[in-house]
Design an enzyme around this catalytic site. Structure first.
Site, PDB file in Angstrom:
ATOM      1  N   GLU A   5       6.414  13.658  -4.484  1.00 38.26           N
ATOM      2  CA  GLU A   5       7.491  13.523  -3.516  1.00 38.26           C
ATOM      3  C   GLU A   5       8.676  13.308  -4.344  1.00 38.26           C
ATOM      4  OE1 GLU A   5       8.967  11.185   0.216  1.00 38.26           O
ATOM      5  OE2 GLU A   5       8.406  10.301  -1.757  1.00 38.26           O
ATOM      6  N   ASP A  40       4.323   8.748  -3.584  1.00 41.23           N
ATOM      7  CA  ASP A  40       5.444   8.611  -2.860  1.00 41.23           C
ATOM      8  C   ASP A  40       6.567   7.896  -3.936  1.00 41.23           C
ATOM      9  OD1 ASP A  40       6.811   7.827  -0.456  1.00 41.23           O
ATOM     10  OD2 ASP A  40       6.909   5.926  -1.536  1.00 41.23           O
ATOM     11  N   TRP A  78     -11.088 -25.241  -0.688  1.00 43.26           N
ATOM     12  CA  TRP A  78      -9.754 -25.169  -1.048  1.00 43.26           C
ATOM     13  C   TRP A  78      -9.893 -26.258  -2.114  1.00 43.26           C
ATOM     14  CZ3 TRP A  78      -7.586 -20.615  -0.195  1.00 43.26           C
ATOM     15  CH2 TRP A  78      -8.122 -20.053   1.212  1.00 43.26           C
ATOM     16  N   LYS A  96      -8.178 -17.618  -2.957  1.00 41.06           N
ATOM     17  CA  LYS A  96      -6.740 -17.306  -3.655  1.00 41.06           C
ATOM     18  C   LYS A  96      -6.964 -17.969  -5.035  1.00 41.06           C
ATOM     19  CE  LYS A  96      -3.328 -16.934  -0.265  1.00 41.06           C
ATOM     20  NZ  LYS A  96      -1.840 -17.466   0.382  1.00 41.06           N
TER      21      LYS A  96
END
Length: 658
Positions: free
Chosen positions: A386, A332, A92, A121
């Site tokens: 939808e 959706d 890190w 990350k």
């Protein structure tokens, strides 16, 4: 300026949507405007000769790219001042600093091989000096850490697909499924177990398409997968990327197509897990201010007018098609996308409500782009919208003035059935209202019909079988018990499904387990229920137990589905003829293709009915058959000199080949 633009648009757009529906004539300018915006956006993104298929390649550029002697990583974070790639592979630390490039793109090339499985990350330094950590936006995998936040994971899936996707030669018969709740045990199921245990069930039941929910990574399990954080990552709850690839490949080998329930209507609000405030601003992916907030869902709303957002979302669709071999999408939350008020509290009672000033033309343009891209990548792909508002043109080709979906969901029908079961007695069933609800469509548009999906069983509601049987479902479903409540429940469960299946669309959908009358409701383990899995599983043993009546409903559903395999009648909309409807007697009869359907919805009395038919009918299906939990066959029929004379037992239906 707008009037002048509309005149231009009318010259380039063949508005055949008006041929389908002349009542849209007063809104021709709005229809022309959305087509012009689509054409203008394409030209802006692609230039003169480009294609959406070549444009939507973000996943080949951003994220981790394995090259010959190095890995390259790229991230888009325009408001950051510095960027580092950090993870457990470098403790890190800040030794992997990214270079700033054009348009807010950050890049680093790392010699050699990055360790697969490492947590990762992006560390960003913001303009105010703040340091933030973000999961890479194109991460293919993310897992929770000890702080209940997500970390990206470096993956490089290696899976060799063996099977080609099957062609769809009949109506889509869709089995809506959620991997996590597909086990009977009190836990989350896996992709591998779903492949082993559930795919054979779906195949044996006769469905030809699977619609997978909750695949895109979402921090909150109880969101049912509808609050996505990582759009390119499979849900780690269920297994590895290769496991999902194997699931889809195996399904293809069984002759099953697989659709992804894709969520591009909104994104999770969590900062750090997903896209919200990725580079410290609220405007990177989403609208600023109130327009970027969905008040009912507490989620973030994409800015569909921003080129980088369009690129991200279109690349996402192509990614799922090409990397995982999905055969299309159910989109959706389309209603929320279409309107600036998201359709909240709006009754779409007249055409004006579909158009300006409430239409989000940028979102409509995005949906048109998405449909064109999907069918460029895979001409055999299926797209389903939808949309509860019934926006005109949703399932018409873009070239005809439509939005380009192949199908729309018949969303009013489950509401009709639940309202009937909640508020009315059986003798109050209005057959004319039922006929209108099941057969009324937007002209030229294809629908997916269904009696209930996952929506109808979420917390606060129940499955249709639970509404019908109530507490007797716990004590009277064994084959030796006598119960008028259960007799009624089984009979109506079959009638509701058969009339919906045969009338409500050019395709059909069923939610996992509902085909055999799965009881109760859906609820996920969460703090409020003590992390209980009771309602987040499927009790397959109910249907497998020869001493329980659930087996009758399963057998019925199988043979009902088989009607489409044998006769391909769902798409025969133009051949539909109403032969008889009489509300007082609760009799309904209609012909579709070469099948004749006759129903007696009366709760108490057998009814006589005579129908003219040129050919001698052949009985092929009787809901009252004992193998479906009926008491018959009790109904009878005879044919003479072109007349079919029927005596129908109460709460039964028959299907004839003619």
């Amino acid at each position: 300026m707008r009037k002048k633009e509309i005149k231009i648009k009318e010259t380039i757009m063949p508005l055949s949507i008006l041929d389908y529906d002349p009542y849209l004539e007063p809104y021709k300018d709005d229809l022309s405007f959305r087509f012009f915006e689509f054409a203008r956006t394409k030209k802006r993104l692609l230039g003169v000769d480009g294609t959406l298929r070549d444009f939507a390649n973000g996943y080949h550029y951003f994220g981790f790219q394995e090259e010959q002697n190095n890995w390259t990583f790229r991230e888009w974070a325009p408001a950051a001042t510095k960027a580092y790639l950090v993870g457990d592979f470098n403790n890190w630390e800040n030794n992997y600093e990214l270079r700033a490039g054009y348009g807010g793109i950050w890049e680093i090339s790392i010699p050699g091989q990055l360790p697969i499985g490492s947590k990762v990350k992006v560390k960003l330094i913001l303009k105010n000096g703040e340091t933030v950590y973000r999961v890479p936006s194109y991460a293919m995998y993310a897992i929770p850490n000890e702080m209940a936040q997500l970390d990206g994971v470096i993956v490089n899936p290696q899976y060799e697909f063996k099977n080609k996707a099957p062609k769809l030669t009949e109506a889509p018969l869709i089995y809506e499924a959620h991997v996590g709740i597909s086990t009977e045990e009190y836990r989350i199921n896996s992709y591998k177990e779903f492949t082993r245990d559930i795919l054979p069930r779906i195949k044996n039941e006769g469905y030809n398409t699977i619609q997978l929910m909750a695949i895109m990574e979402h921090p909150l399990y109880s969101s049912f997968g509808y609050q996505v954080s990582n759009f390119f990552a499979v849900s780690s709850r269920f297994g590895q990327p290769e496991d999902l690839m194997e699931l889809i490949d195996t399904a293809h080998g069984m002759g099953l197509r697989v659709l992804l329930d894709v969520v591009h209507s909104h994104a999770v609000k969590n900062i750090g897990d997903g896209l919200n405030q990725f580079d410290g601003t609220t405007s990177q992916y989403f609208h600023e201010g109130a327009r970027g907030e969905h008040s009912a869902w507490n989620t973030k709303l994409f800015n569909y007018g921003k080129d980088e957002v369009i690129h991200f979302l279109l690349s996402n669709l192509k990614f799922w098609l090409e990397v995982y071999h999905f055969d299309g999408f159910r989109f959706d939350g389309v209603t929320s996308m279409l309107y600036l008020d998201h359709g909240l509290g709006t009754a779409f009672t007249n055409y004006q409500k579909y158009f300006s000033p409430n239409t989000d033309v940028e979102a409509v343009t995005y949906l048109m782009l998405a449909n064109e891209l999907i069918h460029q990548v895979n001409p055999d792909a299926t797209t389903i919208a939808e949309d509860m508002s019934a926006m005109p043109g949703m399932a018409l080709p873009i070239t005809a003035g439509g939005i380009g979906f192949d199908y729309r969901l018949s969303m009013g029908i489950p509401d009709f059935w639940i309202k009937q079961l909640k508020e009315k007695t059986d003798d109050q069933l209005d057959l004319m209202s039922l006929w209108w609800e099941l057969t009324t469509r937007r002209p030229g548009e294809k629908n997916i019909g269904y009696a209930e999906s996952h929506d109808q069983a979420l917390v606060g509601d129940k499955t249709i079988m639970m509404w019908l049987a109530d507490a007797d479902i716990y004590w009277k479903m064994d084959t030796g018990s006598q119960s008028l409540v259960i007799d009624r429940a089984i009979a109506l469960h079959k009638l509701i499904r058969l009339v919906t299946f045969s009338l409500a669309g050019e395709g059909y959908l069923n939610f996992m387990g509902n085909e055999f009358g799965h009881p109760e409701w859906l609820d996920f383990p969460r703090q409020e229920n003590g992390d209980n899995f009771q309602h987040a599983r499927r009790q397959w043993s109910l249907a497998d137990n020869d001493d329980l009546r659930f087996k009758y409903l399963l057998a019925f559903d199988h043979d009902m589905i088989e009607l489409e395999h044998k006769f391909n009648f769902l798409g025969e909309t133009d051949s539909l003829q109403q032969k008889w409807v009489k509300n007082e007697d609760k009799l309904l009869a209609y012909q579709k293709g070469n099948l004749l359907f006759v129903f007696n919805f009366h709760p108490s009395y057998e009814q006589k009915l005579s129908l003219m038919t040129d050919a001698k009918p052949e009985l092929i299906f009787d809901t009252d058959d004992s193998k479906y939990g009926g008491f018959g066959p009790r109904s009878s029929f005879g044919w003479s000199k072109g007349k079919l004379n029927l005596i129908l037992a109460p709460r039964t239906a028959m299907v004839f080949k003619i």
